[in-house]
Design a protein around this motif. Structure first.
Motif, short mmCIF file in Angstrom:
data_model
loop_
_atom_site.label_atom_id
_atom_site.label_comp_id
_atom_site.label_asym_id
_atom_site.label_seq_id
_atom_site.Cartn_x
_atom_site.Cartn_y
_atom_site.Cartn_z
N UNK A 70 0.83 -1.21 0.00
CA UNK A 70 0.00 0.00 0.00
C UNK A 70 0.87 1.26 0.00
N UNK A 71 1.92 1.26 0.80
CA UNK A 71 2.82 2.42 0.87
C UNK A 71 3.54 2.62 -0.46
N UNK A 72 3.97 1.53 -1.10
CA UNK A 72 4.65 1.64 -2.39
C UNK A 72 3.69 2.17 -3.46
N UNK A 73 2.46 1.70 -3.45
CA UNK A 73 1.47 2.20 -4.40
C UNK A 73 1.22 3.69 -4.18
N UNK A 74 1.19 4.10 -2.93
CA UNK A 74 1.01 5.52 -2.62
C UNK A 74 2.20 6.34 -3.12
N UNK A 75 3.42 5.79 -2.98
CA UNK A 75 4.61 6.49 -3.48
C UNK A 75 4.57 6.64 -5.00
N UNK A 103 1.83 6.99 -6.76
CA UNK A 103 0.86 8.05 -7.01
C UNK A 103 1.41 9.43 -6.64
N UNK A 104 2.27 9.48 -5.62
CA UNK A 104 2.85 10.76 -5.17
C UNK A 104 4.07 11.18 -5.99
N UNK A 105 4.55 10.28 -6.85
CA UNK A 105 5.74 10.58 -7.63
C UNK A 105 7.03 10.38 -6.85
N UNK A 106 6.97 9.65 -5.74
CA UNK A 106 8.14 9.42 -4.90
C UNK A 106 8.71 8.02 -5.07
N UNK A 107 8.03 7.19 -5.87
CA UNK A 107 8.44 5.80 -6.01
C UNK A 107 9.77 5.70 -6.74
N UNK A 108 10.61 4.80 -6.27
CA UNK A 108 11.89 4.55 -6.93
C UNK A 108 13.04 5.36 -6.36
N UNK A 109 12.74 6.21 -5.38
CA UNK A 109 13.78 7.04 -4.78
C UNK A 109 13.91 6.71 -3.30
N UNK A 110 15.14 6.64 -2.82
CA UNK A 110 15.44 6.29 -1.44
C UNK A 110 14.81 7.33 -0.51
N UNK A 111 14.11 6.86 0.51
CA UNK A 111 13.46 7.78 1.44
C UNK A 111 14.46 8.47 2.37
N UNK A 112 15.68 7.96 2.45
CA UNK A 112 16.70 8.59 3.29
C UNK A 112 17.60 9.54 2.51
N UNK A 113 18.02 9.11 1.33
CA UNK A 113 18.99 9.91 0.57
C UNK A 113 18.38 10.65 -0.61
N UNK A 114 17.21 10.23 -1.07
CA UNK A 114 16.59 10.83 -2.24
C UNK A 114 17.19 10.34 -3.55
N UNK A 115 18.19 9.48 -3.47
CA UNK A 115 18.85 8.93 -4.66
C UNK A 115 17.98 7.81 -5.25
N UNK A 116 18.13 7.55 -6.57
CA UNK A 116 17.40 6.44 -7.18
C UNK A 116 17.75 5.11 -6.51
N UNK A 117 16.73 4.29 -6.29
CA UNK A 117 16.92 2.96 -5.71
C UNK A 117 17.51 2.03 -6.76
N UNK A 118 17.08 2.18 -7.99
CA UNK A 118 17.58 1.35 -9.08
C UNK A 118 16.54 0.36 -9.57
#
Length: 139
Positions: A88-93, A95-110
């Motif tokens: 659910x949290x990933x789906x929300x990310x 929708x928010x445009x935050x998916x794929x980016x590290x929540x600590x560093x903001x860098x791409x997860x890959x």
């Protein structure tokens, strides 16, 4: 996910780095997350039906075996139920445009990491750091 990449997964991995989390990738991960979440819910429901199988007859060994089966079922249901909020949290990310980016560093997860663990919130480096800190607190 199987061990063999689909043509869609291969196409996503072949995209240039500047295309990271473009609309095609976001759509793919939205579908992947929704599908895996649905499969997880269906499996939890199946496990719950296994709980309802009631075998009250039999000798002590049969009853002990059933109790052990129930214990394992409860444990598996608990473990899998804890995954639902992660989806659910990933789906929300997404929708928010935050998916794929590290929540600590903001860098791409890959992309490769997200294909293996679509609910990932941390990059590999941030996850390793988190695990090292957790290991120190366990000592």
């Amino acid at each position: 996910m199987t061990g063999i990449l689909s043509s869609e997964q291969q196409a996503i991995l072949a995209m240039p780095p500047e295309a990271y989390m473009n609309s095609q990738q976001l759509d793919f991960f939205l579908r992947l997350l929704s599908h895996e979440r649905s499969e997880l819910i269906a499996h939890i429901d199946y496990l719950k039906t296994q709980l309802e199988r009631s075998e009250q007859h039999g000798d002590e060994a049969d009853k002990a075996l059933r109790e052990e089966e129930l214990r394992l079922l409860f444990r598996q249901i608990d473990r899998e139920s804890r995954l639902v909020p992660k989806f659910d949290a990933a789906l929300q990310r997404v929708k928010n445009g935050e998916y794929g980016y590290c929540r600590e560093t903001g860098e791409p997860i890959g992309l490769a990491r997200l294909l293996l663990r679509p609910t990932a919130e941390l990059s590999i480096d941030a996850k390793i750091k988190q695990e090292m800190v957790e290991a120190q607190y366990r000592k």
